[in-house]
Design a protein around this motif. Structure first.
Motif, mmCIF file in Angstrom:
data_model
loop_
_atom_site.group_PDB
_atom_site.id
_atom_site.type_symbol
_atom_site.label_atom_id
_atom_site.label_comp_id
_atom_site.label_asym_id
_atom_site.label_seq_id
_atom_site.Cartn_x
_atom_site.Cartn_y
_atom_site.Cartn_z
ATOM 1 N N PRO B 478 -76.733 -27.876 -24.137
ATOM 2 C CA PRO B 478 -76.511 -28.818 -23.030
ATOM 3 C C PRO B 478 -77.670 -29.796 -22.855
ATOM 4 O O PRO B 478 -77.467 -30.935 -22.467
ATOM 5 C CB PRO B 478 -76.352 -27.915 -21.806
ATOM 6 C CG PRO B 478 -76.929 -26.593 -22.194
ATOM 7 C CD PRO B 478 -76.763 -26.475 -23.677
ATOM 8 N N ALA B 479 -78.893 -29.344 -23.191
ATOM 9 C CA ALA B 479 -80.067 -30.210 -23.012
ATOM 10 C C ALA B 479 -80.039 -31.386 -23.992
ATOM 11 O O ALA B 479 -80.606 -32.439 -23.718
ATOM 12 C CB ALA B 479 -81.347 -29.405 -23.192
ATOM 13 N N VAL B 480 -79.370 -31.192 -25.144
ATOM 14 C CA VAL B 480 -79.201 -32.305 -26.087
ATOM 15 C C VAL B 480 -78.013 -33.162 -25.649
ATOM 16 O O VAL B 480 -78.086 -34.382 -25.578
ATOM 17 C CB VAL B 480 -78.982 -31.773 -27.532
ATOM 18 C CG1 VAL B 480 -78.631 -32.915 -28.482
ATOM 19 C CG2 VAL B 480 -80.227 -31.037 -28.012
ATOM 20 N N VAL B 482 -76.585 -33.743 -22.811
ATOM 21 C CA VAL B 482 -76.670 -34.564 -21.593
ATOM 22 C C VAL B 482 -77.219 -35.959 -21.900
ATOM 23 O O VAL B 482 -76.857 -36.936 -21.248
ATOM 24 C CB VAL B 482 -77.491 -33.842 -20.496
ATOM 25 C CG1 VAL B 482 -78.975 -33.812 -20.831
ATOM 26 C CG2 VAL B 482 -77.275 -34.491 -19.147
#
Lengths: 86, 553
Positions: B478-480, B482
């Motif tokens: 998810p950190a990528v 977003v």
């Protein structure tokens, strides 16, 4: 793997996967709260921690809400992994 | 007599339920287009067949069919010098990234716009907006302002996104997808459903081109939560502000609103936030629906397609039911339409909210009477008070950006989590505001940020695509994901510098003064007092960030 080793390994994963620049494992207090102040983690980091647990230990957590007590500190994470790892 | 109305002309759409007629029929009779999709392991609402057009990708062909139909129905030739194409998409030809380590030329969003403009022999340069899930509603807001400024007489607003593994795995990484067809506002809702669609609509200054019964676009405002890059506001105040300001522009009171079509994704937090926003905007009692239970969340198409369907419902005088809704499960009351019901008042509000903390609201209704004199207040002046740049030099990007960040002498662990695009914007804006700070007396809603680039978020897109291509059992990050929306870099700035006003991300073929002109117009027309505007490009070993601060002084 002993509890101490697991805690050390988890800290290393967190630093690597959550891009905790300039933070060393020694900087992270295993019993301090992970969220809120301190490391400045947020809900996206919580989802990343779910990934870390699944990828490295085969431990599955359905969502971050049910994971709340598990996510309290590095120590609570390690305890959960110890109990549930495959 | 001066007619300042922006009229709704012909429109066209395609959803999983079919064309406009078929989609409306299905919605009126409570039939959903969501089906279990074995490709992604979730219910989706996809389009089965798109008639191919030589030289165009599937994504472009979807748009071409819709635009062609609008041109044919309205009789507006697209090669006119007073006709503009405003394109809304989050991911365009992202399907082309599959298995790639470098982005092919056609994966650039503006490439698709140029192909479409050439296909229709257009003589004006298209405007492309990529503002996450509010893109479509943003496109109405931008088109309205450009038409009001008299720069064009007609604008075709078109929105489209294809469903792909890229999108499906990204939303799955956020744990925001329901295993069942989504249930907006319901107590048992557990996430969204994805879909794909395309819509196109003519906005025009000419009364004669308005479809009957005549509907006008009366107001439109964009805001930012300044709270979190993926989670919505905790209070709903920022969406409420956008709604209230859009109604004020339209000279419409909440009592005159007959229906609201919300974003209504059916994630727990989105619907909660919207219920609070409707309460703050005094619209809790107004019949409200979400159409996501029929056609899924169609991303960059949703704002256009759902606006067209809102206009259609207003014309029919009937509000479709909210598919999947049974029992209200939001902290504030919402008058969710559980069954089809008559619309008893003249005006409709359409809202959207998205990643990067953005919100948008527009108002449709009967045109206002032409008046004798144009009652435009005097233009306010905008002055450039600071300028900052991050340009290529000797050192690699990572080294350079870290050194400049460290020079600020502050601890901010968030910085290192950002994409390179967001890091570049962070440093450029920080250097800008260390020259001239934002005025603490200026309200957060009166601050705006307008950015553009060519590569959108392609670098982050490639990083996410590589994770998708690995097909790992634990999924993607998810950190990528977003950061695969370029406006999230603006969202970071909104949080850091408390910017709650307009935030619009444009895609351009090359650096120009477009953002600055748009920013100046925001100040001139009293929509903002301070605007950060500029260019932010980062792809591979090439980068250029150049931002300005404009103030009304």
């Amino acid at each position: 793997m002993t509890m101490e080793q697991l805690i050390q390994e988890l800290k290393e994963h967190l630093i690597e996967e959550l891009n905790l620049e300039d933070i060393t494992p020694e900087d992270i207090d295993a019993e301090a709260p992970l969220f809120g102040e301190g490391l400045g983690l947020d809900s996206i980091d919580a989802l990343e921690i779910i990934l870390i647990l699944e990828k490295n230990y085969g431990v599955r957590l359905a969502n971050s809400a049910e994971a709340k007590p598990v996510f309290y500190s590095v120590k609570t994470l390690a305890e959960y992994v110890m109990q549930n790892r495959k | 007599m001066v007619d300042t109305n922006i009229y709704i002309g012909a429109y066209s759409l395609q959803t999983a339920l079919g064309d406009l007629t078929a989609t409306c029929e299905a919605m009126a009779s409570g039939r959903s287009g969501l089906r279990y999709d074995a490709r992604f392991g979730m219910p989706t609402a996809t389009i089965d067949q798109v008639a191919p057009i030589a030289g165009l990708t599937r994504f472009e062909a979807m748009l071409a069919h819709a635009i062609e139909q609008v041109s044919r129905l309205s009789g507006v030739a697209l090669d006119r010098p007073d006709t503009l194409l405003v394109l809304s998409t989050t991911k365009g030809n992202v399907a082309l990234l599959e298995g790639q380590t470098e982005a092919p030329e056609r994966a650039y969003l503006y490439a698709s716009a140029e192909v479409l403009a050439a296909h229709f022999g257009m003589t004006t340069a298209p405007v492309v907006i990529s503002n996450a899930c509010i893109s479509g509603v943003s496109a109405f807001v931008v088109a309205r302002r450009l038409l009001q400024e008299g720069l064009y007489r007609h604008a075709i607003v078109a929105g489209c996104d294809e469903l792909s593994e890229f999108i499906a795995s990204g939303f799955a990484s956020f744990k925001s997808i329901s295993p069942n067809p989504c249930r907006p506002y319901d107590a048992a809702r557990d996430g969204l459903s994805l879909g794909e669609a395309v819509g196109a609509v003519l906005l025009t200054r000419e009364r004669a081109l308005a479809s009957e019964p005549c509907v006008a676009l009366l107001g439109g405002v964009v805001s930012n939560d300044a709270n979190h890059i993926s989670g919505p506001s905790r209070t709903g105040e920022e969406l409420a502000w956008a709604i209230t300001e859009a109604l004020r522009e339209a000279h419409v009171t909440p009592e005159e609103v007959g229906c609201v079509n919300t974003h209504g994704t059916a994630t727990r937090y989105n619907d909660e936030m919207e219920s609070k926003a409707l309460a703050v905007a005094a619209l809790s009692d107004v019949p409200t629906n979400s159409l996501k239970g029929y056609i899924g969340h169609t991303l960059g198409a949703s704002g256009v397609v759902e606006s067209i369907l809102t206009i259609e419902q207003l014309r029919r005088g009937e509000l479709f039911a909210t598919q999947g809704f049974e029992e209200l499960g939001t902290p504030c009351p919402v008058a969710v339409a559980a069954a089809p019901q008559p619309i008893r008042k003249a005006f409709a509000v359409k809202t959207a909210s998205g990643f990067g903390g953005c919100n948008a609201a527009i108002v449709f209704g009967p045109a206002s009477e032409p008046c004798d004199v144009e009652e435009q207040p005097a233009m306010r002046s905008a002055t450039e008070v600071a300028h900052a740049e991050v340009v290529q030099g000797e050192s690699p990007f990572a080294e350079m950006i870290r050194a400049r960040f460290r020079a600020f002498g502050e601890q901010n662990l968030r910085f290192y989590k950002m994409s390179d695009l967001a890091k570049g914007v962070y440093v450029a804006v920080e250097e800008l505001l260390r020259q001239v700070p934002l005025d603490e007396q200026v309200g957060a809603e009166r601050r705006a940020i307008i950015l553009s680039n060519r590569a959108s978020s392609l670098e982050a897109d490639l990083a996410h695509q590589q994770l998708v291509d690995q097909h790992a059992p634990e999924g993607t990050s998810p950190a990528v994901f977003v950061y695969t929306l370029p406006n999230v870099a603006m969202g970071e700035m909104a949080i850091r510098h408390r910017i709650k006003g307009d935030n619009t991300f444009f895609i351009e073929p090359k650096q120009s003064d477009w953002c600055e002109r748009y920013a100046r117009q925001l100040i001139a027309r009293d929509r903002a007092d301070e605007v950060i505007c500029g260019w932010c490009e980062k792809i591979g070993q090439k980068w250029h960030f150049e931002v300005k601060l404009l103030k009304n002084v």
